[in-house]
Structures are given as structure tokens and as C-alpha cells.
Design an enzyme around this catalytic site. Structure first.
Site, PDB file in Angstrom:
ATOM      1  N   SER A 117     -10.726  -9.117   7.001  1.00  0.00           N
ATOM      2  CA  SER A 117      -9.748  -8.196   7.145  1.00  0.00           C
ATOM      3  C   SER A 117      -8.166  -8.508   7.339  1.00  0.00           C
ATOM      4  CB  SER A 117     -10.019  -7.264   8.353  1.00  0.00           C
ATOM      5  OG  SER A 117      -9.877  -7.631   9.862  1.00  0.00           O
ATOM      6  N   HIS A 138     -12.772  -6.514   0.965  1.00  0.00           N
ATOM      7  CA  HIS A 138     -12.499  -6.013   2.272  1.00  0.00           C
ATOM      8  C   HIS A 138     -13.083  -4.807   2.336  1.00  0.00           C
ATOM      9  CE1 HIS A 138      -9.929  -4.712   5.725  1.00  0.00           C
ATOM     10  NE2 HIS A 138     -11.103  -4.796   6.260  1.00  0.00           N
ATOM     11  N   GLU A 150     -10.398  -3.072  -0.376  1.00  0.00           N
ATOM     12  CA  GLU A 150      -9.342  -4.181  -1.060  1.00  0.00           C
ATOM     13  C   GLU A 150      -9.986  -5.268  -1.721  1.00  0.00           C
ATOM     14  OE1 GLU A 150      -5.796  -3.461   2.359  1.00  0.00           O
ATOM     15  OE2 GLU A 150      -7.437  -4.961   2.884  1.00  0.00           O
ATOM     16  N   ASN A 189      -3.605  -3.391   6.977  1.00  0.00           N
ATOM     17  CA  ASN A 189      -3.282  -4.011   7.846  1.00  0.00           C
ATOM     18  C   ASN A 189      -1.870  -4.300   8.235  1.00  0.00           C
ATOM     19  OD1 ASN A 189      -5.884  -3.389   8.925  1.00  0.00           O
ATOM     20  ND2 ASN A 189      -6.916  -5.081   8.649  1.00  0.00           N
TER      21      ASN A 189
END
Length: 642
Positions: A117, A138, A150, A189
Site C-alpha cells: 500500500s 494494490h 491500483e 494514500n
């Protein structure tokens, strides 16, 4: 061609990823070094599949098929030797990951992916043989529910494999985005990173009580405040992420030590029973407090927009992928691109300048894009392919003879979101342009024709709220002005904006047990897409006043008695509605339809601009905020009349 997948690491994420592939017909080798983890994975898979059976998403045969597609291993070598794709899903610790990846690469010559991540793919690629086949895939937690994946390209990754996993993600029912340059945090993120830093510093500087800030964000419709969320995911996880960003992105991220004492005392949040808050029975015990907007939505949105422009500047991802990433990765109705469309470049700049001066952090400095006042140019580069995909999956259109059928497909409740309104408008354009049907049926699903507006959408100010209402009104008004007969086929919930769409149609068919009404006044609103005027024109002021002011929901049977419905079918509504539509399409002149509709609707005085203005005025009041908050919290509102 990928047919067999190996998932290395059978923890919660690993076995859930295995479940996703198995449900989509892929053979999966699920491996873990620890036999007890494999046993927990088997129990977890059974439990998850049972929930899918209970919710009728699959049947018992589907559960059996999924389990039959999964084999269990305690050896990486055995698990990966026949796999076309091997996905590493071990703890987010660099040394553990590279050790596992090295072993995988020594035992397979096919594609290798990491479910990391945060950790850069390029950083780990040094331990992988033939790193051109190594990339990130991800999934978001829980993979069985979250749509986003992702797909991350390392410096040495071949685009051939990026494209292959991108298409694979679609085949397993996910919404993939391409991360073309693997900076720490990738897209989702990374967008959240400055917000974490702001909240950490605000906590350390005692800007306001955490419960006061959390209460403010809950009042804006969020199910959980940011500090409550920190506790929920674990303060150690939050701090570890900030430390990693401090090494990879900016030293600013490593400067906040506000949570250090809590972590040293093993007060990590929900998992230890105490963090910022005490936790009992899985719930945070939050002290009563007034709201504080010392950190507010505009602060968060400005940081997200700023970071999004940096991702574009650095070539990490396209605007469309950033929007999709935040929307589906954070499970929100919109991303930073949508938010930016409701704000000016100067508004974002002013907010960032204030934050930078207040906290003295370079991370909060405006990006080059914002400094150059090129926010619109950066965010509005949309390809024709993306524009086409905007309506895909949110509604369907097909033709049967001279009958067009629009099916609303915006989730189980078919909420009237921006996207659905735009898709409907686009479809009306195509119907007018091609002019190859005489009758159009609009239908939803068995649960809902439409349960109303999406109350969680981002709206920056009263003017924008008024503009949205006006847009919806005029899209629905187009229906009354077209030379087509529009039939609303109503099943399940027909509420709010959905009811207004039905009222804009010429004929309404339904079943006795449908649920019809305007809940708006119980939320501090009014029907804002023409309903406040179309309903009284249809059934009279007295009954319309009663329905709107009481926010009463009535059955299809009662709606038929009121004169709202044209036809009531006790069974086979789809077949009967289609039969009616075909008869009308073959015997009624479109020219006559146009003239008749124009004459009939002209007898009704409808002032859409006045209705939109009223919506804007309501947005500025406190009753609407209280109404929406009470709705989301499933409690009775406490209105003050302002």
C-alpha cells in the site's frame, strides 16, 4: 493469458484477494508458511462466502464453485510453480516483503505483483529476478467489497504487464487505475498524506479537542471523524506511514511526534482498547463536545487538490485516475477533481497559504500548478474514452422496435447523483440526435426506481447547490418537451428526486406495493427538481401540500387512487409496460405527441428558477445540515428553524 493465480500470504487481505479471483472463475493457490494461518483463512473464506449467500449475491452452488477453485499450500515453491500471476500479500514490512518476493522470483518466470500500500515497487525490484515483470497490484481493504485496484509501474516494469493486470482487474469486477510512477503512497494514500500530517500537528498543538473536530466532520455527513478513524486503523500504523513519507516524500512528515507518548504507552486505538479515545465493544467512547471547525472541510479539500496537482505534475497518474482512485479507494461519492470544479484557484491558494503560515510546513506550500493559476487546465484534460466511460455502468440503454429503454443502474438505491443526472442528460441527447424511437421507458431495479438524491455529494456553497437543483430541473424539463412519450416504470422506492423524474414523464406505471413520496421536508429541504410544482398540477394543491409537508410515503395503490399513476399492474409490470409502449410507438404520431404535450403542459404554470433559488436559500441554513446529519446517523433531527 492469466488463468492460474498464486496468492502468497493467507491473512485477512490475502484470503480475501483469493476469494475475489475464485469467485470470478480463476484457479487460486493460497499459500502461507504458518499452518494455523491457513486454517484461519479457510474459516474466513467460509464466513465471507456465507455472507454473500445470505445477501443473495451468490447461491450455494456459487460458494462451492469458489471453494473448489482454491487450493492451499505451505510452500511458496509449490504454490507459484504453475501460476501465471503470483501476488505477494505479506505484512507491510520491507524486509519481510523482499524476502518473500525473492523466493517467488526464484521459482517462477511469470508475472509477480506486490499488494503493497506504500512501499515503492522500484525499491523492492532489486530483489526480484527480471524486474520488468514485477509491478504493484494494490487492493483496498476489504478486497471483496472495495472496487479499487491500483496497478503500479516500477521504473523497470514493462507496460505490457501493467496493461495486462489493468485488464485483469476489470475481469474480476474491479475498477483499476494506472500508477505510472511509483512514488510513496501511490495515488490514494499519497492524496491522504498531507491530511494525516495536518491532523497530527493540530493534535500536538492542541488546536481544538479531537472530539470537537470529529463532531464537526460528522456534521458534514462523514460516518467517522478523522481522529476516530486514526484510532480505528491504529495510531502505530498512522505514525509508521508518516515516518515512511518522511523518508520518501518530505522531512516534514517525520516531524510530528504528537502520538509518540500514546504509542509508548501501548495506547494504539481500537485494537488495544484505548488511544485518542477509549474503546468499548468495538466503539469509540467520545466525550460530549461542541463542534470545532478549526480544521474544516476546505482545509482537507485544499490539501487533496494540491497533492493531486503534484501527482499530475510528476506524471504519477492522470486526473481521471486520481478522481477514480480517491472516489473508489476511500469509498466516497467524489474525488478532488469534482471538488475542484466547485472551487476557484484563489480559494485553494488562500487556504494553503493560511495552513502553511499556521503550521510552518513546506508540504502545505501550493504546487506549481496552483501558483500559475492553472488548476482548471490541469484537471480538465479528459480523453474521449474516459468521457464515454463516465456513463458506463450507471445507466443502460437499449432499443426494442420503436421503444427505447433507459435502465437506471446507480447502485441498489439508484440515487440521483451528479453522475446519474449527467448520464441521463447525455442519453437524452443521443435519443434526440438519432430520433429512432417514439416511446421511451425509464425503469430502475426491483428495489428502487430511485430512492432520491445522493445526500453525500460535495457541494461547496449555496450557489452551487442552487445550480445543481437548476440542472436537475432542466434535465427533467427536457423530458416534458421532447416529441417522445416517456413512461416511468415504477417499482420499489420512488422517493425524492426519483419521484420528480417520474412526475416529469408523461405516463407512470407501477405496482400496488411501491413506496412513493417526498421525504425532503424531513431533511430540511424541498423537492428541488420541479416536484414542488408538478405534483400540485397533477393532483391538486390540497393533496400535494399534504404529501410534501408531511413527507408521507404512500403505496402505489394509494398513488393510483390519487391520480399520480396512470396504470397499476398487479403482476408482470415489465411485460405490461412494454406492451403499452409498443402499442403507443406504433399508432401515435410523434408530431401529435409534441403538440399535445406542449399544449397540455403549457396549462401548468411551472417556475423552475424560483424553485432553484429556494434550494440555494435552504442550503445556507442550519436546518439542512441538521437534517442530513440526522439522516446519516439514523436519528430524529433537532430543527431550530434557521
Amino acid at each position: 493469458m492469466i488463468k492460474q493465480v498464486a496468492v502468497i500470504g493467507a491473512g485477512v487481505m490475502g484470503h480475501s484477494i483469493a476469494e475475489v479471483f475464485a469467485l470470478n472463475g480463476y484457479d487460486v493457490n493460497l499459500e502461507d508458511f504458518y499452518p494455523e494461518v491457513i486454517e484461519k483463512a479457510k474459516a474466513g473464506l467460509n464466513n465471507s462466502l456465507d455472507k454473500l449467500v445470505a445477501s443473495k449475491k451468490i447461491d450455494n452452488a456459487g460458494k462451492k464453485s469458489a471453494l473448489d477453485h482454491i487450493k492451499f499450500f505451505n510452500s511458496i515453491q509449490e504454490a507459484v510453480k504453475n501460476a501465471d500471476l503470483s501476488i505477494e500479500v505479506v505484512p507491510e514490512v520491507y524486509d519481510i516483503k523482499v524476502k518473500v518476493l525473492k523466493e517467488i522470483s526464484e521459482n517462477t518466470d511469470r508475472i509477480i505483483a506486490s499488494n503493497t500500500s506504500n512501499i515503492r515497487i522500484t525499491e523492492m525490484a532489486g530483489e526480484v529476478k527480471n524486474p520488468e515483470r514485477f509491478l504493484g497490484m494494490h487492493f483496498f481493504n476489504p478486497p471483496i467489497l472495495m472496487k479499487l485496484v491500483e496497478v503500479i509501474k516500477g521504473e523497470k516494469t514493462s507496460m505490457e504487464y501493467v496493461n495486462e493486470l489493468y485488464e485483469l482487474s476489470k475481469k474480476i469486477g474491479k475498477i483499476p487505475i494506472k500508477v505510472l510512477k511509483d512514488q510513496a503512497g501511490f495515488v490514494v494514500n499519497r492524496i491522504s498524506a498531507p491530511e494525516m500530517l495536518l491532523l497530527c500537528n493540530a493534535y500536538g498543538n492542541k488546536v481544538a479537542k479531537p472530539e470537537a473536530i470529529d463532531n464537526y466532520f460528522k456534521s458534514q455527513g462523514l460516518p467517522m471523524g478523522p481522529y476516530q478513524l486514526f484510532d480505528y486503523v491504529g495510531l502505530d500504523t498512522v505514525v509508521d506511514s508518516l515516518k515512511y513519507y518522511g523518508k520518501e516524500l518530505s522531512p516534514d512528515y517525520g516531524k510530528c511526534h504528537a502520538f509518540d507518548s500514546l504509542i509508548e504507552a501501548k495506547k494504539l486505538g481500537a485494537k488495544t482498547g484505548e488511544g485518542i479515545y477509549k474503546w468499548e465493544n468495538g466503539k469509540a467512547v467520545i466525550p460530549p463536545s461542541e463542534e470545532s471547525d478549526k480544521i474544516n472541510l476546505m482545509d482537507m479539500f485544499a490539501l487533496e487538490i494540491n497533492e493531486a496537482t503534484r501527482l499530475i505534475e510528476d506524471g504519477v497518474a492522470t486526473p481521471d485516475d486520481i478522481e477514480a482512485g480517491v472516489k473508489y479507494g476511500l469509498n466516497r461519492p467524489f474525488g478532488p477533481i469534482t471538488v475542484a470544479n466547485g472551487l476557484s484557484n484563489d480559494e485553494v491558494l488562500e487556504t494553503l497559504d493560511r495552513l502553511q503560515k499556521q503550521y510552518g510546513l513546506e508540504v502545505f506550500q501550493p504546487s506549481n500548478t496552483l501558483k500559475a493559476h492553472k488548476l482548471r487546465e490541469a484537471f480538465n484534460k479528459k480523453s474521449e474514452e474516459i468521457k464515454k466511460e463516465e456513463t458506463t455502468g450507471i445507466l443502460d440503454y437499449k432499443i426494442d422496435g420503436k421503444v427505447g429503454i433507459i435502465t437506471l443502474m446507480n447502485g441498489k438505491n439508484n440515487l440521483m447523483s451528479f453522475e446519474l443526472l449527467k448520464a441521463l442528460d447525455h442519453q437524452l441527447n443521443l435519443i434526440e440526435e438519432k430520433n429512432n424511437v417514439n416511446v421511451v421507458i425509464i425503469r430502475g431495479n426491483d428495489r428502487a426506481f430511485s430512492a432520491g438524491a445522493d445526500l453525500s455529494q460535495f457541494i461547496s456553497n449555496p450557489f452551487m447547490f442552487m445550480k445543481i437543483a437548476s440542472t436537475g430541473e432542466h434535465i427533467f424539463d427536457r423530458i416534458t418537451g421532447m416529441n417522445k412519450i416517456f413512461i416511468a416504470e415504477l417499482k420499489g422506492y420512488v422517493l425524492g428526486g426519483g419521484f420528480e423524474l417520474a412526475l416529469a414523464c408523461d405516463i407512470r406505471t407501477s405496482v400496488p406495493d411501491s413506496v412513493i413520496g417526498f421525504p425532503e421536508t424531513s431533511l430540511g429541504l424541498i423537492p428541488g427538481y420541479g416536484g414542488s410544482q408538478r405534483l400540485p398540477n397533477l393532483i391538486g394543491i390540497s393533496r400535494a401540500m399534504d404529501m410534501i409537508l408531511s413527507s408521507e410515503r404512500i403505496t402505489g395503490q394509494k398513488a393510483y387512487e390519487y391520480g399520480i399513476l396512470t396504470r397499476l399492474y398487479t403482476e408482470n409490470i415489465e411485460e405490461n409496460t412494454m406492451k403499452l409502449a409498443k402499442e403507443l410507438s406504433e399508432k401515435i404520431s410523434p408530431a401529435s405527441v409534441y403538440v399535445a404535450k406542449r399544449l397540455i403542459y403549457s396549462t401548468a404554470k411551472i417556475n423552475l428558477d424560483e424553485e432553484a433559488l429556494s434550494m440555494g436559500m435552504l442550503y445556507a441554513g442550519n436546518d439542512l445540515k441538521e437534517g442530513v446529519r440526522a439522516f446519516l446517523e439514523k436519528r430524529k433531527p433537532d430543527y431550530k428553524g434557521n
